[in-house]
Design a protein around this motif. Structure first.
Motif, PDB file in Angstrom:
ATOM      1  N   GLY A 197       0.841  -1.184   0.000  1.00 19.90           N
ATOM      2  CA  GLY A 197       0.000   0.000   0.000  1.00 19.90           C
ATOM      3  C   GLY A 197       0.882   1.241   0.000  1.00 19.90           C
ATOM      4  N   ILE A 198       0.239   2.376   0.103  1.00 22.25           N
ATOM      5  CA  ILE A 198       0.996   3.633   0.155  1.00 22.25           C
ATOM      6  C   ILE A 198       0.990   4.121   1.600  1.00 22.25           C
ATOM      7  CG2 ILE A 198       1.130   6.001  -0.662  1.00 22.25           C
ATOM      8  CD1 ILE A 198      -0.337   5.063  -3.193  1.00 22.25           C
ATOM      9  N   PRO A 199       2.153   4.184   2.245  1.00 23.75           N
ATOM     10  CA  PRO A 199       2.232   4.620   3.645  1.00 23.75           C
ATOM     11  C   PRO A 199       2.235   6.158   3.748  1.00 23.75           C
ATOM     12  CG  PRO A 199       4.401   3.996   2.883  1.00 23.75           C
ATOM     13  CD  PRO A 199       3.458   3.763   1.739  1.00 23.75           C
ATOM     14  N   PHE A 200       1.066   6.759   3.579  1.00 22.47           N
ATOM     15  CA  PHE A 200       0.973   8.218   3.518  1.00 22.47           C
ATOM     16  C   PHE A 200       1.571   8.898   4.750  1.00 22.47           C
ATOM     17  CE2 PHE A 200      -2.414   6.910   0.576  1.00 22.47           C
ATOM     18  CZ  PHE A 200      -2.036   7.633  -0.532  1.00 22.47           C
ATOM     19  N   GLU A 201       1.248   8.397   5.938  1.00 19.30           N
ATOM     20  CA  GLU A 201       1.774   9.016   7.170  1.00 19.30           C
ATOM     21  C   GLU A 201       3.295   8.912   7.243  1.00 19.30           C
ATOM     22  OE1 GLU A 201       0.637  10.866   9.829  1.00 19.30           O
ATOM     23  OE2 GLU A 201      -1.093  11.087   8.505  1.00 19.30           O
ATOM     24  N   THR A 202       3.816   7.761   6.859  1.00 14.15           N
ATOM     25  CA  THR A 202       5.271   7.564   6.870  1.00 14.15           C
ATOM     26  C   THR A 202       5.953   8.505   5.885  1.00 14.15           C
ATOM     27  OG1 THR A 202       4.964   5.250   7.460  1.00 14.15           O
ATOM     28  CG2 THR A 202       7.109   5.863   6.560  1.00 14.15           C
ATOM     29  N   LEU A 203       5.380   8.638   4.695  1.00  7.96           N
ATOM     30  CA  LEU A 203       5.947   9.538   3.698  1.00  7.96           C
ATOM     31  C   LEU A 203       5.934  10.976   4.196  1.00  7.96           C
ATOM     32  CD1 LEU A 203       4.356   8.044   0.458  1.00  7.96           C
ATOM     33  CD2 LEU A 203       6.694   7.733   1.316  1.00  7.96           C
ATOM     34  N   ASN A 204       4.826  11.369   4.802  1.00 11.70           N
ATOM     35  CA  ASN A 204       4.725  12.722   5.340  1.00 11.70           C
ATOM     36  C   ASN A 204       5.800  12.949   6.394  1.00 11.70           C
ATOM     37  OD1 ASN A 204       3.970  15.017   6.934  1.00 11.70           O
ATOM     38  ND2 ASN A 204       1.947  14.900   6.036  1.00 11.70           N
ATOM     39  N   TYR A 205       5.956  11.994   7.296  1.00 13.47           N
ATOM     40  CA  TYR A 205       6.951  12.132   8.368  1.00 13.47           C
ATOM     41  C   TYR A 205       8.365  12.247   7.787  1.00 13.47           C
ATOM     42  CZ  TYR A 205       9.606  11.325  12.596  1.00 13.47           C
ATOM     43  OH  TYR A 205      10.490  11.465  13.637  1.00 13.47           O
ATOM     44  N   ILE A 258       1.076  21.110   5.533  1.00 17.03           N
ATOM     45  CA  ILE A 258       0.998  21.352   4.087  1.00 17.03           C
ATOM     46  C   ILE A 258       1.112  20.043   3.318  1.00 17.03           C
ATOM     47  CG2 ILE A 258       2.224  22.363   2.121  1.00 17.03           C
ATOM     48  CD1 ILE A 258       2.875  24.760   3.994  1.00 17.03           C
ATOM     49  N   LEU A 259       2.070  19.201   3.709  1.00 16.02           N
ATOM     50  CA  LEU A 259       2.265  17.936   2.990  1.00 16.02           C
ATOM     51  C   LEU A 259       1.112  16.960   3.182  1.00 16.02           C
ATOM     52  CD1 LEU A 259       6.087  17.316   3.310  1.00 16.02           C
ATOM     53  CD2 LEU A 259       4.801  18.073   1.319  1.00 16.02           C
ATOM     54  N   ARG A 260       0.382  17.076   4.315  1.00 18.20           N
ATOM     55  CA  ARG A 260      -0.796  16.218   4.503  1.00 18.20           C
ATOM     56  C   ARG A 260      -1.831  16.472   3.411  1.00 18.20           C
ATOM     57  NH1 ARG A 260       0.073  16.628   9.961  1.00 18.20           N
ATOM     58  NH2 ARG A 260      -1.230  18.460  10.208  1.00 18.20           N
ATOM     59  N   GLY A 261      -1.803  17.661   2.821  1.00 22.61           N
ATOM     60  CA  GLY A 261      -2.703  17.947   1.704  1.00 22.61           C
ATOM     61  C   GLY A 261      -2.353  17.177   0.450  1.00 22.61           C
ATOM     62  N   TYR A 262      -1.143  16.652   0.385  1.00 18.22           N
ATOM     63  CA  TYR A 262      -0.678  15.912  -0.793  1.00 18.22           C
ATOM     64  C   TYR A 262      -0.513  14.426  -0.517  1.00 18.22           C
ATOM     65  CZ  TYR A 262       0.194  20.612  -2.411  1.00 18.22           C
ATOM     66  OH  TYR A 262       0.034  21.916  -2.760  1.00 18.22           O
ATOM     67  N   PHE A 263       0.008  14.073   0.647  1.00 18.23           N
ATOM     68  CA  PHE A 263       0.181  12.664   1.012  1.00 18.23           C
ATOM     69  C   PHE A 263      -1.123  12.178   1.621  1.00 18.23           C
ATOM     70  CE2 PHE A 263       4.880  13.681   1.524  1.00 18.23           C
ATOM     71  CZ  PHE A 263       5.239  13.038   0.356  1.00 18.23           C
ATOM     72  N   ARG A 264      -2.090  11.875   0.761  1.00 16.29           N
ATOM     73  CA  ARG A 264      -3.399  11.431   1.235  1.00 16.29           C
ATOM     74  C   ARG A 264      -4.055  10.538   0.198  1.00 16.29           C
ATOM     75  NH1 ARG A 264      -6.476  17.209   1.172  1.00 16.29           N
ATOM     76  NH2 ARG A 264      -8.368  16.060   0.819  1.00 16.29           N
ATOM     77  N   GLU A 265      -4.911   9.683   0.684  1.00 15.46           N
ATOM     78  CA  GLU A 265      -5.584   8.678  -0.151  1.00 15.46           C
ATOM     79  C   GLU A 265      -6.356   9.303  -1.310  1.00 15.46           C
ATOM     80  OE1 GLU A 265      -6.294   4.774  -1.084  1.00 15.46           O
ATOM     81  OE2 GLU A 265      -5.320   5.327   0.791  1.00 15.46           O
ATOM     82  N   GLU A 266      -6.982  10.451  -1.088  1.00 20.61           N
ATOM     83  CA  GLU A 266      -7.810  11.085  -2.117  1.00 20.61           C
ATOM     84  C   GLU A 266      -7.008  11.460  -3.366  1.00 20.61           C
ATOM     85  OE1 GLU A 266      -9.584  11.781   1.882  1.00 20.61           O
ATOM     86  OE2 GLU A 266      -7.612  12.138   1.039  1.00 20.61           O
ATOM     87  N   LEU A 267      -5.713  11.581  -3.218  1.00 18.97           N
ATOM     88  CA  LEU A 267      -4.853  11.923  -4.352  1.00 18.97           C
ATOM     89  C   LEU A 267      -4.975  10.889  -5.479  1.00 18.97           C
ATOM     90  CD1 LEU A 267      -2.614  13.866  -5.392  1.00 18.97           C
ATOM     91  CD2 LEU A 267      -0.972  12.319  -4.350  1.00 18.97           C
ATOM     92  N   LEU A 268      -5.329   9.671  -5.124  1.00 14.53           N
ATOM     93  CA  LEU A 268      -5.446   8.596  -6.110  1.00 14.53           C
ATOM     94  C   LEU A 268      -6.749   8.668  -6.902  1.00 14.53           C
ATOM     95  CD1 LEU A 268      -4.065   5.724  -3.875  1.00 14.53           C
ATOM     96  CD2 LEU A 268      -2.820   7.117  -5.531  1.00 14.53           C
ATOM     97  N   ASP A 269      -7.673   9.487  -6.458  1.00 12.89           N
ATOM     98  CA  ASP A 269      -8.960   9.664  -7.144  1.00 12.89           C
ATOM     99  C   ASP A 269      -8.766  10.646  -8.300  1.00 12.89           C
ATOM    100  OD1 ASP A 269     -11.541  10.156  -7.979  1.00 12.89           O
ATOM    101  OD2 ASP A 269     -12.271  10.753  -6.005  1.00 12.89           O
ATOM    102  N   ASP A 270      -9.170  10.259  -9.502  1.00  8.49           N
ATOM    103  CA  ASP A 270      -8.962  11.096 -10.680  1.00  8.49           C
ATOM    104  C   ASP A 270      -9.666  12.444 -10.592  1.00  8.49           C
ATOM    105  OD1 ASP A 270      -7.296   9.292 -11.873  1.00  8.49           O
ATOM    106  OD2 ASP A 270      -8.811   8.464 -13.228  1.00  8.49           O
TER     107      ASP A 270
END
Length: 133
Positions: free
Chosen positions: A27-35, A58-70
């Motif tokens: 999966g994509i570890p969004f929290e880990t990437l943000n950290y 600011i990065l939480r706005g980009y490292f998030r599941e919704e980013l995968l939605d077209d």
């Protein structure tokens, strides 16, 4: 305001780490990437704890599941979105369609921020020209 000296190597290390995490995880570890990006890579240069929190927010706005939605938009402007999965040529075409001068609202700023930035650039330019004379 504290000005920080960001380097290309900060961005390059962040891109490389994100790539490594994406390649090694199912999966994509969004929290880990943000950290990693906010607190380790960029946060290491930041001296104010509120600035570190701001980078993470600011990065939480980009490292998030919704980013995968077209249909997900990166800003309130329709121009900026994560392009749908496609070929390299399609992605390049989207990137080349972006405006050369970003709208300040892309960064959460008021539209007049561009005017302020341009006035500063003109002042710097004129100072350089007069210093050469």
């Amino acid at each position: 305001n504290i000005q920080y000296e960001w380097m290309d190597s900060d961005r390059e290390v962040s891109i490389e780490q994100v790539g490594m995490y994406l390649a090694s995880q199912e999966g994509i570890p969004f929290e880990t990437l943000n950290y990693c990006v906010a607190k380790v890579n960029y946060g290491g240069r930041v001296t104010d704890d509120k600035d570190v929190r701001l980078i993470s927010a600011i990065l939480r706005g980009y490292f998030r599941e919704e980013l995968l939605d077209d249909s997900f938009k990166l800003t309130p402007l329709d121009t900026y979105y994560a392009p749908p999965e496609g070929t390299l040529a399609e992605t390049v075409e989207y990137l080349e369609s972006l405006p050369l001068d970003e709208d300040p609202r892309v960064f959460g700023l008021h539209q007049n921020a561009l005017i302020t930035a341009q006035v500063g650039q003109v002042r710097d330019f004129l100072a350089t020209v007069t210093s050469v004379q």
